[in-house]
Enzyme design. Structure first.
Site, PDB file in Angstrom:
ATOM      1  N   TYR A  21      14.776  30.170   6.482  1.00 62.80           N
ATOM      2  CA  TYR A  21      13.693  30.980   7.039  1.00 62.80           C
ATOM      3  C   TYR A  21      13.791  31.095   8.556  1.00 62.80           C
ATOM      4  O   TYR A  21      14.012  30.112   9.254  1.00 62.80           O
ATOM      5  CB  TYR A  21      12.342  30.351   6.700  1.00 62.80           C
ATOM      6  CG  TYR A  21      12.008  30.335   5.225  1.00 62.80           C
ATOM      7  CD1 TYR A  21      12.072  31.508   4.469  1.00 62.80           C
ATOM      8  CD2 TYR A  21      11.616  29.159   4.602  1.00 62.80           C
ATOM      9  CE1 TYR A  21      11.754  31.492   3.115  1.00 62.80           C
ATOM     10  CE2 TYR A  21      11.283  29.139   3.250  1.00 62.80           C
ATOM     11  CZ  TYR A  21      11.354  30.308   2.503  1.00 62.80           C
ATOM     12  OH  TYR A  21      11.027  30.282   1.180  1.00 62.80           O
ATOM     13  N   LYS A  64       0.848  -1.197   0.000  1.00 61.21           N
ATOM     14  CA  LYS A  64       0.000   0.000   0.000  1.00 61.21           C
ATOM     15  C   LYS A  64       0.885   1.249   0.000  1.00 61.21           C
ATOM     16  O   LYS A  64       2.087   1.162   0.288  1.00 61.21           O
ATOM     17  CB  LYS A  64      -0.892  -0.025   1.245  1.00 61.21           C
ATOM     18  CG  LYS A  64      -0.113  -0.009   2.564  1.00 61.21           C
ATOM     19  CD  LYS A  64      -0.982  -0.395   3.741  1.00 61.21           C
ATOM     20  CE  LYS A  64      -0.166  -0.363   5.033  1.00 61.21           C
ATOM     21  NZ  LYS A  64      -0.942  -0.874   6.179  1.00 61.21           N
TER      22      LYS A  64
HETATM   23  C1  LIG Z   1      -0.109  -1.823   6.792  1.00 60.56           C
HETATM   24  C2  LIG Z   1      -0.695  -3.073   7.300  1.00 60.56           C
HETATM   25  C3  LIG Z   1       0.115  -4.216   7.477  1.00 60.56           C
HETATM   26  C4  LIG Z   1       1.612  -4.213   7.304  1.00 60.56           C
HETATM   27  O1  LIG Z   1       2.213  -3.784   8.504  1.00 60.56           O
HETATM   28  P1  LIG Z   1       3.817  -3.776   8.710  1.00 60.56           P
HETATM   29  O2  LIG Z   1       3.966  -3.472  10.150  1.00 60.56           O
HETATM   30  O3  LIG Z   1       4.332  -2.678   7.835  1.00 60.56           O
HETATM   31  O4  LIG Z   1       4.313  -5.108   8.320  1.00 60.56           O
HETATM   32  C5  LIG Z   1      -0.511  -5.395   7.848  1.00 60.56           C
HETATM   33  N1  LIG Z   1      -1.846  -5.443   8.053  1.00 60.56           N
HETATM   34  C6  LIG Z   1      -2.647  -4.364   7.914  1.00 60.56           C
HETATM   35  C7  LIG Z   1      -4.112  -4.492   8.167  1.00 60.56           C
HETATM   36  C8  LIG Z   1      -2.097  -3.134   7.557  1.00 60.56           C
HETATM   37  O5  LIG Z   1      -2.885  -2.070   7.444  1.00 60.56           O
END
Ligand SMILES: *Cc1c(COP(=O)(O)O)cnc(C)c1O
Length: 395
Positions: free
Chosen positions: A279, A58
């Site tokens: 800045y 994702k």
């Molecule tokens: C993002 C996510 C993961 C992956 O988690 P990591 O800690 O990056 O391995 C697994 N399950 C769900 C539901 C997530 O949203």
């Protein structure tokens, strides 16, 4: 990487060395596909045979660039993929991903047809979504594969345990629906004390016991998969660890970070004692100083919180960020790097001259977590996918 034309990745027609590909770039991300492969092997070894790895890609593969990474992971043998939203799943199909893809988050019933068309596995939270999928599947002469997520204590997504059994049974009775999976997600997976995972696992197991016909169960993210052997079930959802970064409080197999973030100095300026930089002039030179202009800013995900706090590597050593981070730039004190000039390479995340700055280091300086630092890396930065320094594609 599989030879699949990608709408987002420009493949290289001749071998191109990283040095050549970057010699006149302001800033770029390097993705080491050999490291991705090695991490997959190491994690497979750790979780054991019979447990599938679900690659969580994702958010543009945690900022890494899904266009190059997802096809590489598929070619390396990843069994399944998972993303948050349907749009991300559809993009994976465009990229040539043929393995099952699970949408972990919410989907509206109006999107059921698009999910069925591209064989995307949705997490179904309501009978309305189930009915929409059933209608679309029957119309298309297909079967819609679905998973049901149990809210065992995170109280984010999913349905309560008492609803999950009824929902799964109701979905099962709809034509064109295959209830393949049952899942949950842990609240304290990477806390020093992850004991609550066992409470959640108990609630999950009680639901799973009443649905013995559901054949694919998954409860573990990286931290749980690495720490809790009993909670791996049929598949583990690995995001951070697959990208080569271990979660906090989670000793695990040796992994190699896949991502490096580098830039070239755009300018080196002399700053007299008492003069300020960037800045607000929040940093002032206390000696005759030289500051290098790094063409990366908070628009690229390089946090404003790193002003006067973080470090980057120049000339093989850690140098302090001075002054505020702006949208497109920040400054680094290179007084102790005599050769620093326009074009000098700067490593923001990664290794240089035997010294390494990790995503966790950056996260600590910015008072956040490594997931946040990686997933925030912006789209302006080109992604260069390479093996042993030979670039295979740019996205
Ligand atoms: C993002 C996510 C993961 C992956 O988690 P990591 O800690 O990056 O391995 C697994 N399950 C769900 C539901 C997530 O949203």
């Amino acid at each position: 990487m599989v030879p699949v034309p990608s709408p987002l990745m420009e493949r290289q027609s001749r071998p191109l060395a990283l040095a050549e590909a970057t010699h006149e770039r302001h800033a770029w991300i390097e993705l080491d596909l050999e490291a991705a492969y090695a991490n997959l092997q190491a994690l497979h070894g750790h979780t054991g045979a019979g447990v599938e790895i679900i690659a969580v890609v994702k958010a543009n593969a945690y900022g890494h660039g899904v266009a190059g990474l997802a096809p590489a992971l598929q070619a390396a043998g990843v069994e399944r993929f998972a993303v948050a939203w349907l749009e991300e799943a559809l993009l994976l199909r465009e990229l040539g991903i043929t393995r099952p893809i699970i949408v972990l988050s919410h989907t509206f019933p109006g999107d059921a047809g698009r999910a069925v068309e591209r064989d995307i596995t949705l997490t179904v939270h309501s009978i309305e979504l189930g009915r929409a999928l059933s209608t679309a599947a029957v119309a298309a002469g297909k079967t819609a594969t679905v998973h049901v997520k149990v809210d065992t204590g995170l109280h984010r997504f999913g349905v309560p345990a008492e609803v999950a059994v009824a929902l799964a049974e109701a979905l099962r009775s709809l034509p064109g629906i295959d209830v393949e999976g049952l899942s949950t997600h842990m609240a304290n997976a990477d806390e020093a004390d992850d004991g609550f995972s066992l409470v959640q696992a108990g609630r999950f197991a009680a639901v799973a016991e009443r649905l013995p016909w559901v054949r694919y169960r998954h409860t573990a993210n990286s931290a749980t998969a690495i720490r809790r052997g009993g909670l791996r079930y049929e598949g583990v959802r690995l995001g951070l660890s697959l990208h080569g970064v271990l979660p906090p409080n989670t000793p695990g197999p040796a992994l190699t970070p896949v991502l490096s973030l580098r830039a070239r100095l755009a300018r080196v300026a002399e700053v007299a004692p008492g003069e300020g930089v960037s800045y607000g002039l929040t940093w002032r030179a206390d000696r005759p100083s030289r500051v290098g202009l790094v063409p990366v800013g908070y628009a690229d995900g390089w946090r404003r919180a790193l002003g006067n706090r973080g470090e980057v590597l120049v000339g093989g050593g850690r140098r302090p960020i001075v002054g505020r981070v702006a949208m497109d730039h920040f400054l680094v004190d290179v007084t102790d790097v005599p050769g620093a000039a326009e074009g000098t390479e700067v490593t923001l995340i990664g290794e240089q001259g035997g010294v390494r700055i990790t995503a966790e280091d950056v996260a600590t300086a910015a008072e956040t977590i490594s997931w946040d630092i990686l997933a925030s890396l912006g789209t302006r930065l080109p992604r260069l996918f390479h093996r042993k320094g030979t670039v295979e594609g740019i996205a």
